[in-house]
Write a protein that holds these residues in place. Structure first.
Motif, mmCIF file in Angstrom:
data_model
loop_
_atom_site.group_PDB
_atom_site.id
_atom_site.type_symbol
_atom_site.label_atom_id
_atom_site.label_comp_id
_atom_site.label_asym_id
_atom_site.label_seq_id
_atom_site.Cartn_x
_atom_site.Cartn_y
_atom_site.Cartn_z
ATOM 1 N N MET A 109 0.811 -1.214 0.000
ATOM 2 C CA MET A 109 0.000 0.000 0.000
ATOM 3 C C MET A 109 0.845 1.264 0.000
ATOM 4 N N LEU A 110 2.044 1.171 0.596
ATOM 5 C CA LEU A 110 2.876 2.366 0.738
ATOM 6 C C LEU A 110 3.197 3.024 -0.593
ATOM 7 N N SER A 111 3.368 2.203 -1.629
ATOM 8 C CA SER A 111 3.767 2.806 -2.899
ATOM 9 C C SER A 111 2.566 3.046 -3.809
ATOM 10 N N LYS A 112 1.361 2.817 -3.295
ATOM 11 C CA LYS A 112 0.191 2.962 -4.143
ATOM 12 C C LYS A 112 -0.774 4.042 -3.704
ATOM 13 N N VAL A 113 -0.781 4.368 -2.450
ATOM 14 C CA VAL A 113 -1.802 5.290 -1.992
ATOM 15 C C VAL A 113 -1.304 6.032 -0.746
ATOM 16 N N ARG A 117 1.184 7.348 7.467
ATOM 17 C CA ARG A 117 1.994 6.131 7.532
ATOM 18 C C ARG A 117 2.016 5.493 8.915
ATOM 19 N N GLN A 181 14.958 0.886 5.587
ATOM 20 C CA GLN A 181 16.235 1.177 4.940
ATOM 21 C C GLN A 181 17.290 0.104 5.219
ATOM 22 N N TYR A 182 17.314 -0.372 6.468
ATOM 23 C CA TYR A 182 18.316 -1.364 6.862
ATOM 24 C C TYR A 182 17.611 -2.658 7.240
ATOM 25 N N LYS A 268 11.306 10.215 8.767
ATOM 26 C CA LYS A 268 11.697 9.266 7.721
ATOM 27 C C LYS A 268 10.581 8.908 6.762
ATOM 28 N N ARG A 270 8.616 10.224 4.684
ATOM 29 C CA ARG A 270 8.486 10.721 3.325
ATOM 30 C C ARG A 270 9.359 9.974 2.336
ATOM 31 N N ALA A 271 10.364 9.286 2.878
ATOM 32 C CA ALA A 271 11.249 8.563 1.961
ATOM 33 C C ALA A 271 10.889 7.083 1.852
ATOM 34 N N ALA A 273 8.513 5.313 0.454
ATOM 35 C CA ALA A 273 8.151 4.765 -0.853
ATOM 36 C C ALA A 273 9.367 4.701 -1.780
ATOM 37 N N ASP A 274 10.351 5.580 -1.549
ATOM 38 C CA ASP A 274 11.533 5.598 -2.417
ATOM 39 C C ASP A 274 12.538 4.524 -2.042
ATOM 40 N N VAL A 275 12.597 4.237 -0.736
ATOM 41 C CA VAL A 275 13.667 3.368 -0.243
ATOM 42 C C VAL A 275 13.234 1.910 -0.211
#
Lengths: 276, 438
Positions: A109-113, A117, A181-182, A268, A270-271, A273-275
């Motif tokens: 869901m994080l990368s879709k809508v 968070r 991230q890790y 953190k 906001r990043a 979906a990118d990470v």
């Protein structure tokens, strides 16, 4: 009525926790919690009996090892009752904390809508409360078998539960954001949580601290579960007094963990979906 | 002056792409890297969310760079561009899934974004429960879903299965249910990705129909698509993105024209070097281009468009030639003849060829469904084949608005777009005059 205006930019979040937005999304949180509860035991034979089975079997095993074999002194309290009161809290914490830590990884869901968070790690912290409540009620047969009545201190139980929930939520926010991230974090938690059980007074009584390591007592109590589990025993069994000093130290840690966890998470998110 | 609904100012988004890890190739090297790699790994992972060095780092890509546009309330804007042009990134920023690196977006109104249908669907939950779940994820309140529940179930057509776990549904049924929820979200600003590209043809048409309805209801819509027919039919304005920047914006037809032109790497098919040719060689085709009526070189042709196939040639001995006829034979997917443009059938006369020249074959209102169509090309002089290329090149047909409805049948239903009209007439004796289908 003028429509809401949303500004999207590269700035850091303006508020620590956007309560208004969380409130707007309360239905989503509630539905996710309900989904979690419903799906957890979907297509199982035992269903919610699992919520009882886990702490009961753990208690049987702990009783055999630490009472029959290692003979740890649980004072006036029969060891199974002594262990069960702790295992109930511990099972909740371990389950909620571990699930919360891994909750962002693999979350499609994080990368879709868009939605706040924070709902994601908070969801298991809340949904595990249902299992906890069922397990907590199951202490009744133990109390009957060992002819024990909870003390008046049971009025403090909600406070202890709150500390426990804050700890799981705070830790969950910290580690879920880090784990995005890790990925080491997931491995770390997998092996550190069982160890943490021995650092918490699940198999040993808190009175042992004053006896054996009096100078380390408050340091060890920085683990909020020390005060919580000591408090659980005092409230449910009543054979010991409330360890208020341990609870106070633990509450401070729990609050610090929760606030810093929320700050770190917001910083953190906001990043994600990118990470991811 | 119309009110602004979406204001995008100088928006940039930087992603860090992974840098290749070094591999140790000796045992000693492997031992050393066992110790040092955690430190390297930590730096590498940490950099994923730190972009301060974005202006000179090598391992970053600018998915968006300085994009600005403003969209008025009620406007339906199509965003087109090639893969990697930044379309999806733009939608992700607008839907607040990812934060921009620079710039800002101001949205006036409730935003609904549809980057996927069925987000949050869980197989163990029933259709009804998934409607609530999915609706809440899309930003609907429970009360709102309560109110729309019957409409959603109706639209999805799942009927009695609504209390069955979704994992027992067919995939088509799941998709219809998911889209039904999304279709009933009514935000002031709707951001839609190419979600409509999934599913069968009927489903896509249902989606497009609903999109058109939303657009006509006066909502602000941002629509990303490769489907040029849909963009033409739905949108009033289009924006062309390339390499993260806005290349042009304006009327849909201008922007699509530009998109198709930009597609071409020169747009010219060189034929001069081809060795696989037959015929006497009295003349030689040297190059081939597709052109729009205005002369713009095209790489892809939208269905329904007028265009020219322009073939440059030269004669072998530099002398003029007489009595030439041309043939261009289009082939289908299985390389079976599909249609023939034979000058002997379309013209009674033959052609006289100057020593160097250009043969133009105009095809009005291209009646082919999107796809690739190779074609043969020959020229005969005095009934003798002078040059013959098989295939000479291929026609790339992309979706276009052939019928004026924004819709096209799929290629599986046949390659040809046959212009037609339907109507219903009463049988003799009825009083009404024949009526045309509306």
């Amino acid at each position: 009525m003028s429509p809401p205006t949303i500004v999207i930019d590269a700035e850091k979040p303006r508020r620590l926790v956007d309560w208004r937005e969380l409130w707007e999304y309360r239905d989503l949180l509630w539905l996710l919690v309900r989904r979690d509860i419903k799906v957890r035991y979907a297509q199982t034979v035992l269903g919610f009996a699992w919520a009882i089975l886990k702490p009961v079997v753990t208690t049987v095993l702990l009783n055999f090892i630490f009472n029959n074999l290692a003979q740890i002194d649980s004072g006036d309290t029969p060891y199974p009752l002594f262990a069960y009161a702790a295992v109930v809290a511990w099972t909740y914490f371990a389950g909620a904390f571990t699930t919360a830590t891994g909750s962002l990884i693999g979350n499609k869901m994080l990368s879709k809508v868009y939605f706040p968070r924070m709902i994601i790690p908070v969801n298991p912290v809340l949904s595990n409360l249902v299992d906890f409540a069922i397990a907590l009620l199951m202490i009744t047969p133990y109390l009957i078998i060992y002819k024990t009545v909870p003390s008046w201190q049971i009025v403090f139980l909600p406070l202890l539960i709150l500390i426990m929930v804050l700890t799981a939520a705070g830790g969950g926010m910290w580690l879920s954001a880090l784990a995005v991230q890790y990925r080491d974090i997931k491995l770390l938690v997998g092996f550190a949580v069982p160890l943490l059980m021995y650092a918490s007074p699940v198999v040993w009584p808190v009175s042992l601290l004053a006896e054996k390591v009096p100078h380390l007592r408050l340091l060890i109590a920085m683990n909020p579960l020390v005060g919580v589990i000591g408090g659980f025993r005092a409230a449910l069994i009543g054979a010991t007094p409330m360890p208020w000093d341990l609870i106070a130290v633990g509450t401070l840690t729990a609050l610090a963990l929760f606030v810093s966890g929320a700050i770190y998470f917001r910083h953190k998110e906001r990043a994600f979906a990118d990470v991811l | 002056m119309s009110e602004i609904a979406v204001d995008i100012q100088d928006l940039s988004k930087v992603y860090r792409v992974g840098v290749r890890e070094e591999q140790a190739d000796t045992l000693a090297g492997a031992m050393v890297s066992l110790v040092t790699s955690p430190i390297r790994n930590f730096r590498r992972l940490r950099k994923l969310s730190h972009l301060e060095d974005r202006d000179h780092a090598e391992d970053v890509i600018w998915a968006l760079r300085g994009v600005s546009m403003s969209i008025a309330r009620g406007e339906v804007v199509g965003i087109i561009g090639h893969n990697g042009a930044g379309k999806s990134t733009l939608l992700k920023v607008l839907s607040r899934i990812t934060a921009p690196t620079e710039g800002r977006v101001t949205l006036h109104g409730r935003v609904g974004s549809l980057l996927e249908v069925g987000t949050g669907f869980h197989g163990d939950l029933t259709g009804r429960e998934n409607i609530y779940m999915n609706g809440a994820i899309l930003g609907m309140r429970k009360r709102e879903i309560d109110r729309k529940l019957d409409d959603i179930i109706d639209f999805a057509g799942t009927g009695t299965f609504v209390d069955t776990p979704v994992k027992r549904y067919s995939s088509g049924m799941t998709m219809r249910l998911a889209f039904a929820v999304a279709a009933h979200l009514d935000p002031e600003i709707l951001v839609v990705d190419e979600v409509l590209a999934v599913g069968d043809h009927a489903f896509q048409q249902q989606c497009l129909g609903k999109m058109g309805e939303i657009a006509r209801a006066g909502r602000t819509v941002l629509f990303v698509s490769h489907n040029l027919a849909a963009v033409t039919a739905l949108c009033q304005r289009a924006v062309l993105l390339e390499h993260g920047t806005t290349l042009s914006q304006g009327s849909v037809s201008d922007v699509i024209q530009q998109y198709l032109t930009r597609n071409a790497d020169g747009g010219q098919v060189s034929l001069a070097q081809r060795e696989d040719r037959k015929g006497t060689g009295a003349i030689r085709f040297t190059s081939l281009t597709f052109r729009a009526p205005g002369g713009t070189v095209l790489d892809q042709i939208p269905a329904g468009a007028d265009f020219d196939i322009v073939i440059d040639y030269e004669t072998r001995d530099g002398a003029a030639a007489e009595r030439a006829i041309f043939k261009l034979g289009l082939l289908d997917l299985y390389e079976r003849p599909l249609a023939t443009c034979l000058s002997r059938t379309s013209h009674t006369e033959t052609f006289a060829l100057p020593p160097r020249g250009r043969i133009v074959c105009r095809i009005p209102r291209l009646p082919l469904v999107p796809g690739r169509y190779p074609f043969d090309l020959w020229c005969k002089l005095d009934e003798t084949v002078a040059d013959w290329l098989q295939p000479a090149a291929a026609l790339e047909v992309v979706s276009g608005d052939f019928f004026g409805t924004g819709r096209l049948p799929p290629r599986a239903r046949g390659d040809i777009l046959l212009d037609h009209a339907w109507s219903v007439e009463p049988i003799a004796g009825a009083s009404d005059a024949p009526k045309e289908a509306s």
